[in-house]
Enzyme design. Structure first.
Site, PDB file in Angstrom:
ATOM      1  N   HIS A 254      24.517  54.333 117.312  1.00 40.90           N
ATOM      2  CA  HIS A 254      25.038  55.580 117.506  1.00 40.90           C
ATOM      3  C   HIS A 254      24.037  56.604 117.123  1.00 40.90           C
ATOM      4  O   HIS A 254      22.999  56.394 116.688  1.00 40.90           O
ATOM      5  CB  HIS A 254      26.086  55.509 116.121  1.00 40.90           C
ATOM      6  CG  HIS A 254      27.235  54.872 116.102  1.00 40.90           C
ATOM      7  ND1 HIS A 254      28.240  54.760 115.409  1.00 40.90           N
ATOM      8  CD2 HIS A 254      27.518  53.704 117.160  1.00 40.90           C
ATOM      9  CE1 HIS A 254      29.300  54.013 115.836  1.00 40.90           C
ATOM     10  NE2 HIS A 254      28.805  53.223 116.998  1.00 40.90           N
TER      11      HIS A 254
ATOM     12  N   GLU B 170      23.617  59.184 115.017  1.00 35.29           N
ATOM     13  CA  GLU B 170      23.427  59.347 113.685  1.00 35.29           C
ATOM     14  C   GLU B 170      22.449  58.190 113.329  1.00 35.29           C
ATOM     15  O   GLU B 170      21.459  58.369 112.694  1.00 35.29           O
ATOM     16  CB  GLU B 170      24.461  59.145 112.772  1.00 35.29           C
ATOM     17  CG  GLU B 170      25.450  60.111 112.844  1.00 35.29           C
ATOM     18  CD  GLU B 170      26.698  59.718 113.643  1.00 35.29           C
ATOM     19  OE1 GLU B 170      26.307  59.066 114.946  1.00 35.29           O
ATOM     20  OE2 GLU B 170      27.797  59.671 113.368  1.00 35.29           O
TER      21      GLU B 170
ATOM     22  N   CYS C 256      31.249  57.586 111.649  1.00 35.35           N
ATOM     23  CA  CYS C 256      31.997  56.499 111.354  1.00 35.35           C
ATOM     24  C   CYS C 256      31.513  55.842 109.767  1.00 35.35           C
ATOM     25  O   CYS C 256      30.650  56.375 109.468  1.00 35.35           O
ATOM     26  CB  CYS C 256      31.856  55.607 112.533  1.00 35.35           C
ATOM     27  SG  CYS C 256      30.130  54.703 112.315  1.00 35.35           S
TER      28      CYS C 256
ATOM     29  N   CYS D 191      27.816  54.590 109.910  1.00 31.49           N
ATOM     30  CA  CYS D 191      26.729  55.629 109.913  1.00 31.49           C
ATOM     31  C   CYS D 191      26.670  56.580 108.371  1.00 31.49           C
ATOM     32  O   CYS D 191      25.870  56.881 107.997  1.00 31.49           O
ATOM     33  CB  CYS D 191      27.012  56.711 111.244  1.00 31.49           C
ATOM     34  SG  CYS D 191      26.813  56.216 112.823  1.00 31.49           S
TER      35      CYS D 191
END
Length: 147
Positions: free
Chosen positions: A51, A53, A81, A84
């Protein structure tokens, strides 16, 4: 807060869109300077942890040579999410600015609300809705294209 930094995150999200990834981009800022920028790379890397992040946190830690980012802020185009959000907590990020809310998979203001848990290691300040319309439109366009 500087809108220039969410613009940087949006550029990363647009690059993710062009690459066929869910269009999420993130930047880590320290003392008014972007020290790390990343976009989703889940498909390219075949890695569910790739992801934006997570990649931005890893790059910022590498750049600074340390595991804690207590003097850094993260700008991201979509609400982080739970995975993260947990990483942001463990990295001790100072502030999280995010664009579009994610009622389905968010982990900050929706879902498990990671930072609000009593056993949360560190809860950064959260500023939601930064350029929310633009961030949301990019996501909507991506998913409409996939139908």
């Amino acid at each position: 807060m500087s809108l220039a930094f969410i613009e940087d995150a949006l550029q990363q999200a647009e690059a993710a869109f062009a690459a066929g990834e869910v269009p999420v981009g993130a930047v880590v800022v320290r003392h008014g300077t972007v020290i790390a920028a990343a976009r989703n790379r889940v498909e390219a890397d075949q890695n569910p942890q790739a992801h934006a992040e997570m990649l931005a946190i890893a790059e910022a830690c590498r750049v600074l040579g340390r595991k804690w980012l207590e003097d850094c802020d993260l700008y991201v185009t979509l609400e982080p999410c739970p995975m993260c959000a947990g990483a942001l907590s463990l990295a001790r990020i100072r502030r999280v600015y995010y664009g579009a809310a994610d009622p389905k998979s968010g982990g900050v203001d929706h879902g498990p609300r990671v930072f609000a848990q009593p056993n949360c290691h560190h809860a950064p300040e959260v500023i939601a809705g930064v350029e929310e319309r633009r961030c949301g439109e990019l996501l909507t366009a991506f998913f409409a294209q996939r139908r």
